[in-house]
Design a protein around this motif. Structure first.
Motif, PDB file in Angstrom:
ATOM      1  N   ALA A 428       0.829  -1.209   0.000  1.00 57.57           N
ATOM      2  CA  ALA A 428       0.000   0.000   0.000  1.00 57.57           C
ATOM      3  C   ALA A 428       0.862   1.257   0.000  1.00 57.57           C
ATOM      4  N   ARG A 429       1.900   1.262   0.817  1.00 56.66           N
ATOM      5  CA  ARG A 429       2.770   2.435   0.886  1.00 56.66           C
ATOM      6  C   ARG A 429       3.559   2.630  -0.406  1.00 56.66           C
ATOM      7  N   ASP A 430       3.965   1.541  -1.008  1.00 57.17           N
ATOM      8  CA  ASP A 430       4.679   1.642  -2.287  1.00 57.17           C
ATOM      9  C   ASP A 430       3.781   2.192  -3.388  1.00 57.17           C
ATOM     10  N   SER A 431       2.488   1.888  -3.307  1.00 53.72           N
ATOM     11  CA  SER A 431       1.573   2.303  -4.375  1.00 53.72           C
ATOM     12  C   SER A 431       1.426   3.819  -4.454  1.00 53.72           C
ATOM     13  N   VAL A 432       1.596   4.521  -3.310  1.00 52.31           N
ATOM     14  CA  VAL A 432       1.411   5.980  -3.312  1.00 52.31           C
ATOM     15  C   VAL A 432       2.729   6.719  -3.493  1.00 52.31           C
ATOM     16  N   ALA A 433       3.845   5.990  -3.468  1.00 52.93           N
ATOM     17  CA  ALA A 433       5.148   6.608  -3.698  1.00 52.93           C
ATOM     18  C   ALA A 433       5.358   6.827  -5.195  1.00 52.93           C
ATOM     19  N   GLU A 434       6.336   7.658  -5.524  1.00 51.17           N
ATOM     20  CA  GLU A 434       6.605   7.931  -6.930  1.00 51.17           C
ATOM     21  C   GLU A 434       6.878   6.636  -7.686  1.00 51.17           C
ATOM     22  N   GLY A 435       6.173   6.458  -8.793  1.00 56.30           N
ATOM     23  CA  GLY A 435       6.301   5.240  -9.579  1.00 56.30           C
ATOM     24  C   GLY A 435       5.310   4.160  -9.201  1.00 56.30           C
ATOM     25  N   GLY A 436       4.606   4.322  -8.068  1.00 57.41           N
ATOM     26  CA  GLY A 436       3.606   3.342  -7.642  1.00 57.41           C
ATOM     27  C   GLY A 436       2.326   3.456  -8.445  1.00 57.41           C
TER      28      GLY A 436
END
Length: 456
Positions: A428-436
């Motif tokens: 979930a956290r990776d999805s909102v980071a740049e490139g997610g």
């Protein structure tokens, strides 16, 4: 309200204009409107009548939604025309509307949008699995799975592609438990959901990777789907610490800040946080069972007990008051994101609302799920059975069961659940980071809306 306001802020952060519309009771309670408008100059707030008396409780049910379809529609149409006329006079700060983003429950907006020739984007409050299940209701009726032929609620539901082996009758929403296929409640739900097919695009507050099996099927129905979840985390990733300072998600209740001092005094990962959201109501007997279960568990607990969570003024047993003073803290309301992120909180006893579930996932906190209405049952089933990041509490909420669940979630046996949660939380956290996936979908949505503006 909360995710839609997050979405409005994200669009304004990108330089777009957004007008956030509420009926007067909600508009007046949204105390931080001025602060939000100051930090997001292109975010505007408007209030239109919902046609209901001021003292109406506005309980969420089909009767309320039917009333809104007829009473609020003309006021909404008039607002859009007023904004357009002001824009044409060249002395307004707000440009003419290029599209409507509507709560998926507010289907009267589709008629207004089509009348005025505006594209409409449907944001859906429930989880995508619930929405997809509701879209499949006609198929379930056609193949004889609805209405139920007997009272066995453990029978598997097989007519929802992408959710094979997961759903049982008891996981479907309450309006599916009627005896006739033409029952008004069931038909209302079907008709409202089918209306969403008129959308130019669908906006979902989820992580694509979590709900891909359902979304791949939904993509055959909707021309565009943007998964932007978790929206609160996407907003935080875009504007950073300013989000927390603004209380930007627009709570209608005043938070008790003293509980944070109490949390500071508790050991790491020792506190079970308890909240049943904004809509769930408990009987006095249920309150007492939960209370005994929490006190008897031996773990510190922070419980959000809204003033309206139960009716009447009831006597509280002395041992519960004593146990709460020793290791509990009860509040009217809190900033849930802040509480879930606190180092002393180790688990979440929740009603399985979608907002709360996503916030728990981002915080990496395993859950005890006690579903009550709407999409709660499907969410709880997914959390506990498929994602394996929670434990499901039975509907009877027996004190001994609550005690046992809390001890399991907060004790040494939690490692397996926590391991699953860590993996999903990272996703979930990776999805909102740049490139997610959510970050990229937001950029595509912003570009889509900008293109609509140029076409007008």
């Amino acid at each position: 309200m909360k995710p839609l306001l997050c979405l409005a802020e994200l669009l304004c952060h990108a330089g777009l204009h957004a007008t956030y519309v509420n009926p007067p009771p909600t508009h007046q309670r949204l105390a931080n409107r001025q602060a939000l408008s100051t930090h997001f100059p292109t975010l505007h707030f408007e209030s239109i009548s919902d046609g209901l008396p001021e003292d109406d409780p506005r309980t969420l049910n089909s009767q309320l939604l039917i009333a809104l379809k007829t009473s609020i529609r003309p006021h909404f149409r008039e607002l859009l025309k007023t904004i357009s006329l002001k824009a044409e006079s060249n002395d307004a700060l707000v440009p003419p509307p290029s599209c409507i983003v509507t709560d998926g429950l507010v289907t009267f907006a589709f008629d207004v949008a089509e009348e005025l020739g505006l594209p409409i984007l449907s944001y859906n409050v429930p989880c995508p699995r619930y929405l997809w299940t509701c879209l499949c209701l006609p198929k379930l009726i056609e193949n004889g799975q609805l209405p139920f032929q007997d009272d066995d609620m453990n029978v598997e539901i097989t007519g929802v592609p992408g959710m094979e082996g997961l759903l049982r009758r008891q996981d479907l929403p309450g309006f599916c438990r009627v005896k006739q296929a033409d029952h008004p409640s069931l038909q209302f739900a079907i008709n409202e959901t089918q209306t969403l097919k008129r959308s130019s695009a669908l906006i979902l507050d989820t992580v694509y990777e979590l709900d891909a099996p359902c979304i791949s099927h939904m993509a055959l129905t909707f021309p565009k789907i943007y998964t932007l979840g978790p929206l609160h985390a996407l907003l935080n990733s875009q504007i950073g610490d300013m989000s927390r300072g603004l209380a930007s998600h627009g709570s209608l209740w005043k938070s008790d800040l003293n509980c944070m001092t109490w949390l500071d005094s508790q050991p790491s990962k020792s506190v079970i946080y308890v909240s049943f959201g904004t809509l769930v109501h408990l009987t006095h007997a249920q309150v007492i069972e939960f209370w005994y279960g929490l006190v008897n568990s031996g773990h510190p607990f922070l419980w959000v007990m809204r003033s309206d969570i139960t009716s009447g003024d009831h006597q509280i047993p002395a041992e519960l008051e004593k146990g709460t003073k020793e290791r509990g803290y009860i509040v009217d309301w809190v900033s849930q994101e802040e509480v879930l992120a606190h180092k002393s909180v180790g688990g979440f006893l929740t009603h399985s609302g979608w907002n709360s579930t996503l916030e728990s996932i981002v915080a990496g906190l395993p859950m005890i799920c006690w579903p009550n209405l709407g999409d709660h049952y499907i969410i709880s089933r997914t959390v506990c059975r498929q994602w394996k990041i929670g434990l499901q509490l039975n509907e009877n909420c027996d004190r001994s069961n609550i005690e046992s669940m809390v001890q399991t979630l907060m004790g040494p046996k939690r490692e397996e659940i926590q391991s699953s949660m860590d993996a999903i939380s990272k996703l979930a956290r990776d999805s909102v980071a740049e490139g997610g996936s959510s970050h990229n979908n937001l950029e595509q949505l912003i570009e889509y809306i900008r293109n609509l503006q140029h076409q007008n």
